[in-house]
Design an enzyme around this catalytic site. Structure first.
Site, PDB file in Angstrom:
ATOM      1  N   GLU A  99      23.254  -3.995 -23.653  1.00  0.00           N
ATOM      2  CA  GLU A  99      23.267  -2.534 -23.544  1.00  0.00           C
ATOM      3  C   GLU A  99      23.036  -1.925 -24.929  1.00  0.00           C
ATOM      4  OE1 GLU A  99      22.695   0.042 -22.171  1.00  0.00           O
ATOM      5  OE2 GLU A  99      24.349   0.786 -20.948  1.00  0.00           O
ATOM      6  N   ASP A 103      29.460   4.273 -23.938  1.00  0.00           N
ATOM      7  CA  ASP A 103      30.032   5.589 -24.222  1.00  0.00           C
ATOM      8  C   ASP A 103      31.276   5.757 -23.333  1.00  0.00           C
ATOM      9  OD1 ASP A 103      29.761   8.364 -25.235  1.00  0.00           O
ATOM     10  OD2 ASP A 103      29.076   8.848 -23.238  1.00  0.00           O
ATOM     11  N   LYS A 131      31.134   3.700 -28.581  1.00  0.00           N
ATOM     12  CA  LYS A 131      31.887   4.901 -29.003  1.00  0.00           C
ATOM     13  C   LYS A 131      33.245   4.830 -28.325  1.00  0.00           C
ATOM     14  CE  LYS A 131      28.024   7.994 -28.367  1.00  0.00           C
ATOM     15  NZ  LYS A 131      27.589   9.261 -27.766  1.00  0.00           N
ATOM     16  N   PHE A 152      26.044  12.031 -30.842  1.00  0.00           N
ATOM     17  CA  PHE A 152      24.931  11.607 -30.002  1.00  0.00           C
ATOM     18  C   PHE A 152      23.838  11.038 -30.898  1.00  0.00           C
ATOM     19  CE2 PHE A 152      21.372  11.666 -27.152  1.00  0.00           C
ATOM     20  CZ  PHE A 152      21.964  11.295 -25.955  1.00  0.00           C
ATOM     21  N   ARG A 165      12.762   7.444 -28.915  1.00  0.00           N
ATOM     22  CA  ARG A 165      13.081   6.031 -28.689  1.00  0.00           C
ATOM     23  C   ARG A 165      12.438   5.135 -29.734  1.00  0.00           C
ATOM     24  NH1 ARG A 165      15.262   5.189 -23.786  1.00  0.00           N
ATOM     25  NH2 ARG A 165      14.554   6.469 -22.058  1.00  0.00           N
TER      26      ARG A 165
HETATM   27  P1  IMP Z   1      28.221   5.373 -20.378  1.00  0.00           P
HETATM   28  O1  IMP Z   1      28.011   4.995 -18.934  1.00  0.00           O
HETATM   29  O2  IMP Z   1      28.855   6.725 -20.525  1.00  0.00           O
HETATM   30  O3  IMP Z   1      28.920   4.309 -21.166  1.00  0.00           O
HETATM   31  O4  IMP Z   1      26.818   5.608 -20.996  1.00  0.00           O
HETATM   32  C1  IMP Z   1      25.945   4.613 -21.254  1.00  0.00           C
HETATM   33  C2  IMP Z   1      24.544   5.169 -21.333  1.00  0.00           C
HETATM   34  O5  IMP Z   1      24.516   6.547 -21.712  1.00  0.00           O
HETATM   35  C3  IMP Z   1      23.777   4.436 -22.399  1.00  0.00           C
HETATM   36  O6  IMP Z   1      23.108   3.340 -21.857  1.00  0.00           O
HETATM   37  C4  IMP Z   1      22.812   5.482 -22.875  1.00  0.00           C
HETATM   38  O7  IMP Z   1      21.668   5.489 -22.040  1.00  0.00           O
HETATM   39  C5  IMP Z   1      23.523   6.804 -22.668  1.00  0.00           C
HETATM   40  N1  IMP Z   1      24.151   7.267 -23.917  1.00  0.00           N
HETATM   41  C6  IMP Z   1      25.461   7.401 -24.175  1.00  0.00           C
HETATM   42  N2  IMP Z   1      25.661   7.861 -25.419  1.00  0.00           N
HETATM   43  C7  IMP Z   1      24.439   8.001 -25.950  1.00  0.00           C
HETATM   44  C8  IMP Z   1      23.986   8.433 -27.240  1.00  0.00           C
HETATM   45  O8  IMP Z   1      24.743   8.763 -28.179  1.00  0.00           O
HETATM   46  N3  IMP Z   1      22.649   8.428 -27.411  1.00  0.00           N
HETATM   47  C9  IMP Z   1      21.759   8.052 -26.455  1.00  0.00           C
HETATM   48  N4  IMP Z   1      22.145   7.644 -25.248  1.00  0.00           N
HETATM   49  C10 IMP Z   1      23.477   7.633 -25.000  1.00  0.00           C
END
Ligand code: IMP
Length: 191
Positions: A99, A103, A131, A152, A165
């Site tokens: 991954e 987040d 994070k 972010f 990207r």
């Molecule tokens: P989670 O399900 O909230 O853990 O989010 C995971 C996904 O959210 C990652 O695979 C990213 O695609 C997106 N994401 C979360 N934080 C960021 C960030 O700071 N920058 C870019 N994408 C993020």
């Protein structure tokens, strides 16, 4: 930072990232099980990270791609939609999920649940970034490149609405910096 991109603050240079990927690959090899893992990459974001790790791990293992979406702009919607996961040959395999960033934890939690329910022997997570202060769902992360604060970030595969990207480094997205840069570029072109 490329001259065609806004001057966002760099958090990790491309060299920092590659150095850390070498360390993670060493860790993954050292924790190695008897059979090679089934590598699953969460696209698009984790593709660059996964490709670097794939090259550093023995056996030229195939990368199986899955998609998971939960983000609109810079906000998590809370709902994780998975696609491509049914095609991954995970039964009786040790899955290693690759991954870009964890987040809230919802995406990797949903993927782990899916692969374990589908017969994977184990499902570990390797993520370039984490994070921890944003976590909503606690999920074990076996291999973490870097922990970052609640900012972010974009670049090295990560995007904001499909942009940035391709940046080789990880930078902090700042809409104001972007607006100023785009405004200045447009003014330079029209003069
Ligand atoms: P989670 O399900 O909230 O853990 O989010 C995971 C996904 O959210 C990652 O695979 C990213 O695609 C997106 N994401 C979360 N934080 C960021 C960030 O700071 N920058 C870019 N994408 C993020």
């Amino acid at each position: 930072m490329s001259q065609s991109a806004p001057p966002f603050r760099v958090v990790f240079s491309h060299d920092d990232i590659l150095r850390r990927c070498h360390e993670l690959a060493r860790q993954i090899r050292a924790a190695g099980r008897d059979t090679p893992p089934c590598l699953v990459v969460v696209v698009e974001g984790a593709r660059p990270f996964a490709r670097v790790l794939q090259q550093l791990l023995p056996g030229n293992l195939p990368l199986h791609e899955v998609r998971a979406s939960s983000y609109v702009g810079t906000q998590s919607s809370g709902q994780v939609k998975l696609s491509g996961a049914h095609a991954v040959p995970c039964r009786d395999r040790d899955v290693l999920l690759l991954e870009d960033i964890v987040d809230t934890g919802r995406t990797v939690a949903a993927l782990r649940r899916f692969f374990l329910d589908s017969g994977a022997t184990t499902c570990e997570v390797a993520t370039l970034l984490s994070k921890p202060s944003r976590r909503v769902v606690e999920v074990p992360l076996a291999h973490v490149g870097f922990q970052i604060p609640d900012e972010f970030v974009i670049g090295f595969g990560m995007d904001v609405d499909g942009r940035y990207r391709e940046l080789p480094e990880v930078v902090v997205y700042d809409a104001e910096v972007e607006r100023t840069f785009l405004g200045a570029s447009a003014a330079a072109q029209s003069s």
